[in-house]
Enzyme design. Structure first.
Site, mmCIF file in Angstrom:
data_model
loop_
_atom_site.group_PDB
_atom_site.id
_atom_site.type_symbol
_atom_site.label_atom_id
_atom_site.label_comp_id
_atom_site.label_asym_id
_atom_site.label_seq_id
_atom_site.Cartn_x
_atom_site.Cartn_y
_atom_site.Cartn_z
ATOM 1 N N ASP A 1 0.784 -1.145 -0.259
ATOM 2 C CA ASP A 1 0.376 0.006 -0.023
ATOM 3 C C ASP A 1 0.880 1.158 0.086
ATOM 4 O O ASP A 1 2.258 1.123 0.500
ATOM 5 C CB ASP A 1 -0.772 0.092 1.338
ATOM 6 C CG ASP A 1 -2.138 -0.759 1.533
ATOM 7 O OD1 ASP A 1 -2.506 -1.733 -0.118
ATOM 8 O OD2 ASP A 1 -1.775 -1.435 1.987
HETATM 9 N N1 URA Z 1 -1.050 -5.747 3.687
HETATM 10 C C1 URA Z 1 -1.938 -4.674 4.036
HETATM 11 O O1 URA Z 1 -2.945 -4.635 3.990
HETATM 12 N N2 URA Z 1 -0.953 -3.777 3.217
HETATM 13 C C2 URA Z 1 0.101 -3.985 2.941
HETATM 14 O O2 URA Z 1 0.399 -3.061 2.075
HETATM 15 C C3 URA Z 1 1.085 -5.424 2.554
HETATM 16 C C4 URA Z 1 0.473 -6.217 3.495
#
Ligand code: URA
Length: 309
Positions: A105
């Protein structure tokens, strides 16, 4: 025999830097061709020429390249984006076809592999391969022993099936200060380490929400046998000039054999080897990459015959 190309293209394709960076290396007299300092970027070189940058022999463009990025928050894991900065902006390479292996993310930090090796990406990302991904997270809310069990049992996060068993370790829990209540409205916070075998959208955040807590900080620390090096600073993405060669069985004819028979771990080892199987003295100082000697030694042990240093 490969055809001759401009010296700046030769160096950039070999992963020594971007086209403009390598032009600067040439201007500064850091590049020698067959023992003679190269004065111009336009001169033509081929694999028969001995091209040396800062005392390190540079080999012609490798078939695949691998970069380990310590992703900072604020960058999206995509090759292009209209609104946001992408992780590709942190890779000092103009090489075509590079992409991030999977997504973190925008607000997640940590290990992200960037490559142009599609078969390797498949090995790492295929849901059938169950490659472990380990995250460090800080939560709003106190994680409990019951949560450890629920993560191990599998959680409903709004998908067709519950999540696969995941290993949750609670590293610490504390009552937060008055001044932190805006960030931690529950009044409590835990530090956790979580290992999952899948890669569903926002999976760590959704699993944490499923037990009534919230992730306020998230960092990926490993993926398979790839681990975020302690000395790799946020935004750094070490290049590997000099790494080249074809992995055995990676031509189109044998590609199936590679993806079918190799374990994901073996595939990741290849990425580690490509990333770290350089002697520290082989890494140009401009990269600011302080090699972790132990990691280099480990990497050398698992480097495959495809690496020609
Ligand atoms: N899980 C999440 O919630 N976000 C990420 O970036 C990676 C794994």
């Amino acid at each position: 025999m490969k055809k001759a190309v401009r010296l700046d293209k030769f160096l950039a394709d070999a992963g020594a830097g971007t086209r403009s960076e390598v032009k600067k290396f040439i201007q500064k007299g850091k590049v020698q061709v067959n023992g003679v300092p190269a004065k111009k970027s336009e001169i033509k070189v081929s694999e028969e020429d001995e091209v040396v940058l800062d005392g390190n022999r540079i080999s012609q463009a490798p078939e695949f390249v691998y970069y380990l990025l310590h992703k900072p928050a604020g960058y999206v894991s995509a090759t292009e984006d209209k609104r946001d900065k992408t992780v590709m902006e942190l890779v000092a390479s103009d090489r075509k076809g590079l992409f991030p292996v999977g997504r973190l993310d925008k607000d997640t930090e940590g290990l992200l592999l960037i490559t142009d090796d599609g078969a390797l990406a498949h090995e790492l990302l295929s849901p059938k391969k169950h490659v472990d991904k380990t995250y460090y997270a800080v939560t709003d809310g106190c994680m409990t022993k019951e949560d450890v069990q629920r993560f191990a049992d599998g959680l409903e996060i709004g998908e067709k099936n519950p999540t696969m068993p995941a290993k949750l370790e609670i590293l610490s829990t504390r009552k937060v200060e008055e001044t932190e209540l805006e960030q931690y409205p529950s009044g409590w916070s835990s530090e956790i380490q979580l290992t999952i075998k899948e890669g569903k959208f926002h999976q760590v955040k959704r699993m944490t929400e499923a037990v009534g807590k919230k992730v306020v900080y998230l960092k990926r620390i490993s993926m398979g046998v790839l681990t975020l090096p302690d000395d790799l600073k946020k935004g750094e993405c070490p290049a590997q000039p000099g790494v080249h060669g074809k992995p055995p069985g990676r031509g189109s004819r044998k590609c199936k054999e590679f993806s079918g028979r190799r374990s994901p771990e073996k595939a990741v080892e290849k990425a580690i080897a490509a990333t770290y199987a350089l002697r520290p003295e082989d890494v140009p100082s401009e990269r600011g990459f302080r090699a972790n000697r132990q990691r280099l030694q480990n990497a050398k042990r698992c480097s495959g015959p495809f690496l020609v240093l």
